[in-house]
Design a protein around this motif. Sequence first.
Motif, PDB file in Angstrom:
ATOM      1  N   ASP A 184       0.860  -1.191   0.000  1.00 27.09           N
ATOM      2  CA  ASP A 184       0.000   0.000   0.000  1.00 27.09           C
ATOM      3  C   ASP A 184       0.894   1.238   0.000  1.00 27.09           C
ATOM      4  O   ASP A 184       1.128   1.867   1.032  1.00 27.09           O
ATOM      5  CB  ASP A 184      -0.920  -0.018   1.227  1.00 27.09           C
ATOM      6  N   MET A 185       1.388   1.586  -1.185  1.00 32.02           N
ATOM      7  CA  MET A 185       2.396   2.626  -1.292  1.00 32.02           C
ATOM      8  C   MET A 185       1.914   4.024  -0.923  1.00 32.02           C
ATOM      9  O   MET A 185       2.668   4.790  -0.321  1.00 32.02           O
ATOM     10  CB  MET A 185       3.018   2.622  -2.688  1.00 32.02           C
ATOM     11  N   ASN A 211      -4.120   5.176  -7.870  1.00 32.35           N
ATOM     12  CA  ASN A 211      -3.576   6.278  -8.674  1.00 32.35           C
ATOM     13  C   ASN A 211      -2.965   5.834 -10.003  1.00 32.35           C
ATOM     14  O   ASN A 211      -2.484   6.676 -10.776  1.00 32.35           O
ATOM     15  CB  ASN A 211      -2.543   7.070  -7.869  1.00 32.35           C
ATOM     16  N   GLY A 212      -2.958   4.535 -10.290  1.00 37.13           N
ATOM     17  CA  GLY A 212      -2.454   4.047 -11.563  1.00 37.13           C
ATOM     18  C   GLY A 212      -0.947   4.023 -11.710  1.00 37.13           C
ATOM     19  O   GLY A 212      -0.439   3.672 -12.782  1.00 37.13           O
ATOM     20  N   LYS A 213      -0.220   4.371 -10.661  1.00 34.87           N
ATOM     21  CA  LYS A 213       1.246   4.349 -10.734  1.00 34.87           C
ATOM     22  C   LYS A 213       1.757   2.918 -10.639  1.00 34.87           C
ATOM     23  O   LYS A 213       1.164   2.073  -9.983  1.00 34.87           O
ATOM     24  CB  LYS A 213       1.846   5.206  -9.614  1.00 34.87           C
ATOM     25  N   ARG A 214       2.883   2.680 -11.299  1.00 32.18           N
ATOM     26  CA  ARG A 214       3.461   1.342 -11.310  1.00 32.18           C
ATOM     27  C   ARG A 214       4.524   1.177 -10.222  1.00 32.18           C
ATOM     28  O   ARG A 214       5.121   2.161  -9.761  1.00 32.18           O
ATOM     29  CB  ARG A 214       4.115   1.044 -12.660  1.00 32.18           C
ATOM     30  N   ALA A 215       4.774  -0.073  -9.869  1.00 34.04           N
ATOM     31  CA  ALA A 215       5.919  -0.388  -9.016  1.00 34.04           C
ATOM     32  C   ALA A 215       7.172   0.232  -9.616  1.00 34.04           C
ATOM     33  O   ALA A 215       7.374   0.201 -10.826  1.00 34.04           O
ATOM     34  CB  ALA A 215       6.083  -1.901  -8.909  1.00 34.04           C
ATOM     35  N   LYS A 230      -4.385 -13.190   0.282  1.00 32.50           N
ATOM     36  CA  LYS A 230      -5.337 -12.087   0.205  1.00 32.50           C
ATOM     37  C   LYS A 230      -4.859 -11.101  -0.856  1.00 32.50           C
ATOM     38  O   LYS A 230      -3.738 -10.603  -0.782  1.00 32.50           O
ATOM     39  CB  LYS A 230      -5.450 -11.377   1.560  1.00 32.50           C
ATOM     40  N   ILE A 231      -5.711 -10.829  -1.823  1.00 26.78           N
ATOM     41  CA  ILE A 231      -5.351  -9.943  -2.932  1.00 26.78           C
ATOM     42  C   ILE A 231      -6.163  -8.659  -2.825  1.00 26.78           C
ATOM     43  O   ILE A 231      -7.398  -8.695  -2.859  1.00 26.78           O
ATOM     44  CB  ILE A 231      -5.628 -10.623  -4.292  1.00 26.78           C
ATOM     45  N   ALA A 232      -5.478  -7.527  -2.692  1.00 32.52           N
ATOM     46  CA  ALA A 232      -6.172  -6.252  -2.554  1.00 32.52           C
ATOM     47  C   ALA A 232      -6.861  -5.853  -3.857  1.00 32.52           C
ATOM     48  O   ALA A 232      -7.999  -5.388  -3.866  1.00 32.52           O
ATOM     49  CB  ALA A 232      -5.184  -5.171  -2.113  1.00 32.52           C
ATOM     50  N   HIS A 233      -6.151  -6.018  -4.971  1.00 34.52           N
ATOM     51  CA  HIS A 233      -6.688  -5.666  -6.294  1.00 34.52           C
ATOM     52  C   HIS A 233      -5.870  -6.415  -7.326  1.00 34.52           C
ATOM     53  O   HIS A 233      -4.640  -6.496  -7.227  1.00 34.52           O
ATOM     54  CB  HIS A 233      -6.587  -4.160  -6.536  1.00 34.52           C
ATOM     55  N   LYS A 234      -6.527  -6.980  -8.333  1.00 34.32           N
ATOM     56  CA  LYS A 234      -5.811  -7.868  -9.264  1.00 34.32           C
ATOM     57  C   LYS A 234      -4.659  -7.168  -9.980  1.00 34.32           C
ATOM     58  O   LYS A 234      -3.597  -7.771 -10.196  1.00 34.32           O
ATOM     59  CB  LYS A 234      -6.770  -8.485 -10.281  1.00 34.32           C
ATOM     60  N   ASN A 235      -4.828  -5.898 -10.342  1.00 29.36           N
ATOM     61  CA  ASN A 235      -3.758  -5.208 -11.057  1.00 29.36           C
ATOM     62  C   ASN A 235      -2.579  -4.848 -10.160  1.00 29.36           C
ATOM     63  O   ASN A 235      -1.494  -4.549 -10.650  1.00 29.36           O
ATOM     64  CB  ASN A 235      -4.300  -3.946 -11.727  1.00 29.36           C
ATOM     65  N   ALA A 236      -2.806  -4.867  -8.847  1.00 33.04           N
ATOM     66  CA  ALA A 236      -1.726  -4.576  -7.907  1.00 33.04           C
ATOM     67  C   ALA A 236      -0.852  -5.794  -7.656  1.00 33.04           C
ATOM     68  O   ALA A 236       0.174  -5.687  -6.994  1.00 33.04           O
ATOM     69  CB  ALA A 236      -2.299  -4.060  -6.589  1.00 33.04           C
TER      70      ALA A 236
END
Length: 367
Positions: A142-143, A172-176, A278-284
């Motif tokens: 959770d950045m 916010n759509g930002k990447r790792a 536990k997955i917060a959001h698939k794209n994350a």
Amino acid sequence: MIKFLDLQKINAPYKAQFQQKLETVINNSQYILGTEVAEFESNFAKFCGTTFCLGTANGLDALSLILKAYIHLGRLQVGDEVLVPGVTFIATAQAVVNVGLEPVFVEPDALSYNVTAETLEPQINSNVKAIVVVHVYGQLADMPSLEALASKHNLLLIEDAAQAHGAVCPSNGKRAGSFGNAAAFSFYPTKNLGALGDAGAITTNDLALYECVRKMRNYGSSEKYRHEIYGVNSRLDEIQAAFLNVKLPFLDVANSARQSIAARYLNEVKNDNIKLPKIAHKNAHVFYVFAIRVANRPDFSAYLEANKIEYVIHYPTPIHKQIAFSKYKNLNLPITEAIHASVVSIPISPIMEYEQVSDVIKALNAY
């Protein structure tokens, strides 16, 4: 046999392009910091959403160079404490100790396996100067909350993104690789974006860090035979950069394939003996590995072997219980130890066939 990861099959679609790139590098004779490295640095910075990218020899060097450069720049001092997750590959902590800093191991959230602002903040004191956050198994931490925490306490925030190429923050759509002060990546062959050997990179928006590391990775030199600072030899190999340039445009598609397989596991595995992540959001989550937990790992491992399903344990022994880190062996980290004692990674890769996934699910449900 269902392989855990079939690297030959994963890289087969790129073989012709690899051969073309190899021919180009040989003909150009630019073997060190040539055009392929420059192209990859530009491409990967754009992909991550940062101003700068610097290729390094491997992921450990990437993280070590970030910390070493911040010591040189006066943002850190030898002996400062750095918060690191208890659940991570040993390289995270090795980078810290290798440059003379002191790791403080922090318990993760028991369900996501990642550290959080809530688990980190109680460990912050006047000796702590930085946080290294790991996106464990490919799930972005959770950045936004960690950036707020680092800002509140005036701490450096560094991503160990070695397992999370392409993971996207849902808020916010930002990447790792684009959060905090800087990020370290590994392109070890098994990674979601894997080279055909060792390779790594640093991403950052920090100009001072960029300029420092650019010299430091190359003997402390910005021009040949002129050495301005103490340095090392940690340069991304030109051939590996060429291979990465071939594979990078396909990373999002490959991650999507991993996410689709993970969705099947999460939706179709129904067994009280198996604890799903536990997955917060698939794209994350880009599912570098799909890590489940079981109460009796030796029994479960034998069951998978009997059913011809390969697996890997990420990781069997926590860092503070490793011989090299024996000074930390008496730390009280029950959540960390419970995860390391029970976790098993099952097959997941972009080339797995639908029937293979079905066979894994069938076997898991029958356990």
